[in-house]
Design an enzyme around this catalytic site. Structure first.
Site, PDB file in Angstrom:
ATOM      1  N   CYS A   2      -2.388   6.825  14.924  1.00 36.03           N
ATOM      2  CA  CYS A   2      -2.100   7.382  16.223  1.00 36.03           C
ATOM      3  C   CYS A   2      -3.294   6.672  17.166  1.00 36.03           C
ATOM      4  O   CYS A   2      -4.773   7.047  16.421  1.00 36.03           O
ATOM      5  CB  CYS A   2      -1.763   9.013  16.635  1.00 36.03           C
ATOM      6  SG  CYS A   2      -0.375   9.439  15.988  1.00 36.03           S
ATOM      7  N   ARG A  27      -4.378   0.088  14.705  1.00 35.93           N
ATOM      8  CA  ARG A  27      -4.267   0.869  13.596  1.00 35.93           C
ATOM      9  C   ARG A  27      -3.404   1.296  13.210  1.00 35.93           C
ATOM     10  O   ARG A  27      -3.927   2.280  11.853  1.00 35.93           O
ATOM     11  CB  ARG A  27      -4.739   2.529  14.332  1.00 35.93           C
ATOM     12  CG  ARG A  27      -6.100   2.258  15.251  1.00 35.93           C
ATOM     13  CD  ARG A  27      -6.135   3.157  16.655  1.00 35.93           C
ATOM     14  NE  ARG A  27      -6.575   4.126  16.092  1.00 35.93           N
ATOM     15  CZ  ARG A  27      -7.442   5.265  16.798  1.00 35.93           C
ATOM     16  NH1 ARG A  27      -8.678   4.259  16.358  1.00 35.93           N
ATOM     17  NH2 ARG A  27      -8.084   6.318  15.854  1.00 35.93           N
ATOM     18  N   TRP A  74       1.237   7.622  14.470  1.00 27.17           N
ATOM     19  CA  TRP A  74       1.648   6.539  12.591  1.00 27.17           C
ATOM     20  C   TRP A  74       2.238   8.342  12.186  1.00 27.17           C
ATOM     21  O   TRP A  74       1.272   9.235  12.295  1.00 27.17           O
ATOM     22  CB  TRP A  74       0.032   6.516  12.211  1.00 27.17           C
ATOM     23  CG  TRP A  74       0.275   6.854  11.201  1.00 27.17           C
ATOM     24  CD1 TRP A  74       0.593   5.409  10.774  1.00 27.17           C
ATOM     25  CD2 TRP A  74      -0.324   7.305   9.935  1.00 27.17           C
ATOM     26  NE1 TRP A  74      -0.022   5.057   9.436  1.00 27.17           N
ATOM     27  CE2 TRP A  74       0.266   6.425   8.698  1.00 27.17           C
ATOM     28  CE3 TRP A  74      -0.574   8.518   9.765  1.00 27.17           C
ATOM     29  CZ2 TRP A  74      -0.676   6.817   7.823  1.00 27.17           C
ATOM     30  CZ3 TRP A  74      -1.007   8.888   8.285  1.00 27.17           C
ATOM     31  CH2 TRP A  74      -0.831   8.367   7.429  1.00 27.17           C
ATOM     32  N   ASN A  98      -3.658  13.043  18.626  1.00 25.74           N
ATOM     33  CA  ASN A  98      -3.705  12.282  17.403  1.00 25.74           C
ATOM     34  C   ASN A  98      -4.658  12.970  16.395  1.00 25.74           C
ATOM     35  O   ASN A  98      -5.944  13.618  17.091  1.00 25.74           O
ATOM     36  CB  ASN A  98      -4.357  10.890  17.245  1.00 25.74           C
ATOM     37  CG  ASN A  98      -5.480  10.207  15.851  1.00 25.74           C
ATOM     38  OD1 ASN A  98      -4.341  10.398  15.037  1.00 25.74           O
ATOM     39  ND2 ASN A  98      -7.009   9.930  16.440  1.00 25.74           N
ATOM     40  N   GLY A  99      -3.631  12.866  15.141  1.00 29.97           N
ATOM     41  CA  GLY A  99      -4.320  14.522  13.769  1.00 29.97           C
ATOM     42  C   GLY A  99      -3.479  15.134  13.546  1.00 29.97           C
ATOM     43  O   GLY A  99      -2.233  14.772  13.577  1.00 29.97           O
ATOM     44  N   GLU A 479     -10.181  -4.016  -6.488  1.00 30.64           N
ATOM     45  CA  GLU A 479     -10.001  -4.314  -5.088  1.00 30.64           C
ATOM     46  C   GLU A 479      -8.972  -5.465  -5.126  1.00 30.64           C
ATOM     47  O   GLU A 479      -8.192  -5.410  -4.217  1.00 30.64           O
ATOM     48  CB  GLU A 479     -11.413  -5.243  -4.612  1.00 30.64           C
ATOM     49  CG  GLU A 479     -11.328  -5.829  -3.196  1.00 30.64           C
ATOM     50  CD  GLU A 479     -11.042  -5.300  -2.505  1.00 30.64           C
ATOM     51  OE1 GLU A 479     -10.570  -3.618  -2.106  1.00 30.64           O
ATOM     52  OE2 GLU A 479     -11.348  -5.144  -0.730  1.00 30.64           O
ATOM     53  N   LYS A 483      -5.359  -4.964  -3.042  1.00 27.97           N
ATOM     54  CA  LYS A 483      -5.260  -5.986  -1.449  1.00 27.97           C
ATOM     55  C   LYS A 483      -4.471  -6.158  -1.632  1.00 27.97           C
ATOM     56  O   LYS A 483      -3.192  -6.435  -0.937  1.00 27.97           O
ATOM     57  CB  LYS A 483      -6.466  -7.475  -1.642  1.00 27.97           C
ATOM     58  CG  LYS A 483      -6.958  -7.678  -0.454  1.00 27.97           C
ATOM     59  CD  LYS A 483      -8.283  -6.889   0.726  1.00 27.97           C
ATOM     60  CE  LYS A 483      -7.690  -5.485   0.962  1.00 27.97           C
ATOM     61  NZ  LYS A 483      -8.566  -5.061   1.398  1.00 27.97           N
ATOM     62  N   GLU A 486      -1.066  -3.527  -0.931  1.00 25.58           N
ATOM     63  CA  GLU A 486      -1.370  -3.010   0.407  1.00 25.58           C
ATOM     64  C   GLU A 486      -0.513  -3.746   1.370  1.00 25.58           C
ATOM     65  O   GLU A 486      -0.016  -3.132   1.697  1.00 25.58           O
ATOM     66  CB  GLU A 486      -2.517  -2.204   0.816  1.00 25.58           C
ATOM     67  CG  GLU A 486      -3.988  -2.770   1.097  1.00 25.58           C
ATOM     68  CD  GLU A 486      -5.500  -2.277   2.311  1.00 25.58           C
ATOM     69  OE1 GLU A 486      -5.904  -3.320   1.824  1.00 25.58           O
ATOM     70  OE2 GLU A 486      -4.904  -1.700   2.631  1.00 25.58           O
ATOM     71  N   HIS A 502      -6.955   0.081 -25.004  1.00 25.89           N
ATOM     72  CA  HIS A 502      -7.248   1.696 -24.550  1.00 25.89           C
ATOM     73  C   HIS A 502      -5.524   2.382 -24.053  1.00 25.89           C
ATOM     74  O   HIS A 502      -5.811   3.313 -23.512  1.00 25.89           O
ATOM     75  CB  HIS A 502      -8.189   2.813 -24.252  1.00 25.89           C
ATOM     76  CG  HIS A 502      -9.947   1.944 -24.834  1.00 25.89           C
ATOM     77  ND1 HIS A 502      -9.212   2.260 -25.897  1.00 25.89           N
ATOM     78  CD2 HIS A 502     -10.484   0.837 -24.267  1.00 25.89           C
ATOM     79  CE1 HIS A 502     -11.085   1.650 -26.404  1.00 25.89           C
ATOM     80  NE2 HIS A 502     -11.304   1.171 -25.054  1.00 25.89           N
ATOM     81  N   LYS A 602      -5.230   1.733   9.668  1.00 28.17           N
ATOM     82  CA  LYS A 602      -6.466   0.534   9.787  1.00 28.17           C
ATOM     83  C   LYS A 602      -7.725   1.936   9.880  1.00 28.17           C
ATOM     84  O   LYS A 602      -8.094   2.056   9.034  1.00 28.17           O
ATOM     85  CB  LYS A 602      -6.740  -0.336  10.920  1.00 28.17           C
ATOM     86  CG  LYS A 602      -8.444  -0.623  11.192  1.00 28.17           C
ATOM     87  CD  LYS A 602      -8.213  -1.932  10.020  1.00 28.17           C
ATOM     88  CE  LYS A 602      -9.709  -2.060   9.823  1.00 28.17           C
ATOM     89  NZ  LYS A 602      -9.347  -3.041   8.526  1.00 28.17           N
TER      90      LYS A 602
END
Ligand code: M6R
Length: 607
Positions: A2, A27, A74, A98-99, A479, A483, A486, A502, A602
């Protein structure tokens, strides 16, 4: 996560708040809202989805008033709909948050027993009702907010506005960041300095446990005992930087293309290119004296740390423990006296990384951090920081922050190797020279777009992708997979190539593209053997290599992406670019929201 904005101003604030919220879009959010106080009337507009929906709502039904608060949400508690969007109201009180209020269900039961009726599923609404109850009991606005704050457990940044108080916003911080902006006859609150950039670059950051009364003429900060506290006012560097896409379609594309320049700035900060040595920067510990380094981070920053582990152990012979911060913070790792800690975070606000830092603080070892946001909490709580000079990173998918983190880690590796006597002056000079070429190699890698787009078109039709690599190419494989998933929402997995047989080899068939990251290095032949195993099972290989690797691979590939020949030490920095470009082009072809992918934030300020 948020985003919060508050303005006690001179002109109508609703458009200014929306402008500031746009600067917090990066964000991640799924609904937004604004509330203002206009001639005694407390009113709000809220909308699900993007800010454009809120702007439309405000266009149809504007809000007046020179004091207001705004929010991008968010979702944590409750689906992302209008009813759950902030600001939340309770009688004369408006709140944005926010939180996570961890004791919200206990507080809600208590308030319900008092006859309060809730209109949302959020944890935030309890805050508004707690403040409203204190007001009803006769407290002043400021005292009502303070009393309510004392009841909260969890992580929060809050802005609270009150009907009848046209010159007061109360802010509070416990965990997620909150900044106060100083204007001329106007004052501001924001989740970060970027949000407040159009208004001011004079910023005061609240510390955990602080709360603030913001009025047009200034502010007063208090602690949770109600005592006034002093916090420094600083000039924000972020505010001088323009945050726009330039000629690019997306921030991510812009940030990918900025890498040669940002890598160069970052390396130049830590290396003396002319002298061929690592620069004389300060450290809160002596690399020669420590026996272990504990690295902790999340997501892409963690993967940068993993590459750092390979480098530090190989070149500096320094044992490194590396952990995902959300695991580290709870696993109670013993940290001997002769160890040090290194945290890596673009935002410098990631809740798990910060908690890990505080664990190490409790253990009494020296704390350092690689951060992009120099005014962040992690930066402020570290004994020494190593800034990345990447500039603001807006795309949720981290790109230039990653390669700049690698640049810092490479420089730290040289610093450690020199201090520990594991490299000679000649070797130091040679490695510095190799690093000085990294920006040029990165520019060459950016020219590979067309081959990468061809692969991206293939990937856009598949459901699953495997990435393989050995040594430092293994974290790069992780990575690449991170990427891709997401921003394109394609399921992708990264594996150490030697681990293929394996388990993951069972997944290989004609439908499965396998992206192999394999420059022609010491263990190239080993990776080729793994590729043969994939080819033998009909897997379609995309080989990311150099010219020598392309000549020596001798097997059919779906595509071979050929990079310039680069020294092994520099390769991870350069090979990161085609990996990012592949994910980017795939997402663009698939039409996803590249800069703000679904469900992602973010700056992850809750655990
Ligand atoms: O701000 P931080 O570097 O601490 O963020 C850590 C992760 O949340 C971040 O790297 C995330 O994994 C990115 N979206 C990856 O592209």
């Amino acid at each position: 996560m948020c985003g919060i904005v508050g303005i006690v101003g001179q002109a109508p604030v609703a458009p200014l708040i929306v402008d500031a919220l746009k600067r917090l879009e990066y964000r991640g959010y799924d609904s937004a809202g604004v509330a203002t106080l206009d001639k005694g009337k407390l009113d709000r507009r809220r909308a699900e989805g993007k800010l454009v929906n809120l702007e439309r709502r405000l266009g149809d039904d504007p809000l007046g008033g020179t004091i207001g608060i705004g929010h991008t949400r968010w979702a944590t508690h409750g689906v992302p709909n209008e009813a759950n969007a902030h600001p939340h109201f309770a009688e004369d009180v408006a709140v944005v948050h926010n939180g996570i209020i961890e004791n919200f269900s206990e507080l809600r039961d208590e308030l319900k027993a008092d006859g309060v009726v809730f209109s949302s599923q959020t944890d935030t609404e309890v805050v508004a009702h707690l403040v409203a109850r204190e007001l009803k009991n006769g407290a002043s606005a400021q005292d009502a907010a303070f009393e309510a704050l004392k009841r909260l457990r969890g992580a929060f940044a809050l802005a609270i506005m009150f009907r009848g108080e046209e010159d007061l916003i109360v802010g509070a911080r416990n965990g997620p960041p909150l900044a106060v902006g100083h204007g001329d006859g106007e004052m501001y609150l924001g989740s970060d300095a970027i949000a407040l950039a159009p208004f001011t670059n004079a910023i005061t950051y609240l510390e955990d446990g602080d709360w603030v009364a913001v009025r047009r003429g200034g502010m007063e900060i208090f602690d949770m005992a109600g005592q006034p506290v002093e916090r420094a006012r600083q000039q924000s560097v972020g505010t001088s930087l323009l945050v726009d896409k330039g000629n690019h379609r997306h921030f991510m594309e812009k940030e990918i293309h900025e890498q040669p320049e940002m890598i160069s700035h970052t390396l130049a900060h830590y290396l003396d290119f002319a002298g061929g040595t690592v620069a004389d920067f300060a450290l809160p510990f002596d690399f020669a004296k420590i026996e272990r380094l504990a690295i902790s981070a999340c997501g892409t920053a963690y993967l940068a740390g993993l590459i750092g582990k390979y480098w530090l152990e190989r070149y500096a012979r320094l044992p490194v423990d590396i952990d995902i911060a959300s695991e580290f913070r709870y696993r109670e790792m013993p940290l001997p006296d002769n160890s040090a800690a290194l945290f890596i975070s673009q935002s410098g606000e990631t809740a798990d990384t910060l908690a890990s830092l505080r664990y190490c603080r409790g253990e009494g070892i020296p704390i350092t951090a690689i951060v992009n946001v120099r005014e962040s909490t992690i930066a402020r709580e570290s004994d020494g920081i190593f800034p990345t000079l990447a500039g603001p990173e807006i795309g949720v998918a981290s790109t230039k922050a990653f390669t700049c983190q690698l640049s810092v880690l490479a420089a730290l590796t040289l610093k450690a190797a020199k201090a520990r006597g594991t490299i000679s002056a000649e070797e130091e000079k040679a490695l510095v020279r190799q690093l000085s070429e990294a920006p040029r190699y990165a520019s060459q890698a950016l020219k590979l777009s067309s081959g990468i787009e061809k692969v991206a078109r293939e990937l856009s039709h598949v459901r699953h992708v495997l990435y393989l690599g050995r040594d430092t190419n293994y974290p790069l494989a992780l990575e690449g997979a991170l990427k891709l998933k997401e921003i394109s929402y394609i399921h992708a997995e990264g594996y150490a190539a030697g681990e293929l047989k394996h388990g993951p080899i069972a997944l290989i068939d004609e439908q499965m593209p396998v992206i192999v990251i394999a420059p022609h290095d010491r263990i190239f032949e080993k990776t080729v053997s793994n590729m043969q195993e994939v080819a033998a099972r009909g897997g379609r290989i995309v080989l990311v290599t150099d010219e020598k690797g392309a000549r020596n691979a001798t097997l059919d590939t779906l595509e071979t992406i050929v990079l310039p020949d680069v020294p092994e030490f520099v390769a991870p920095i350069v090979y990161a670019l085609p990996i990012q470009m592949l994910a980017y082009h795939t997402a663009v072809i698939m039409g996803t929201d590249v800069d703000q992918p679904r469900n992602l934030a973010k700056s992850v300020t809750v655990e």
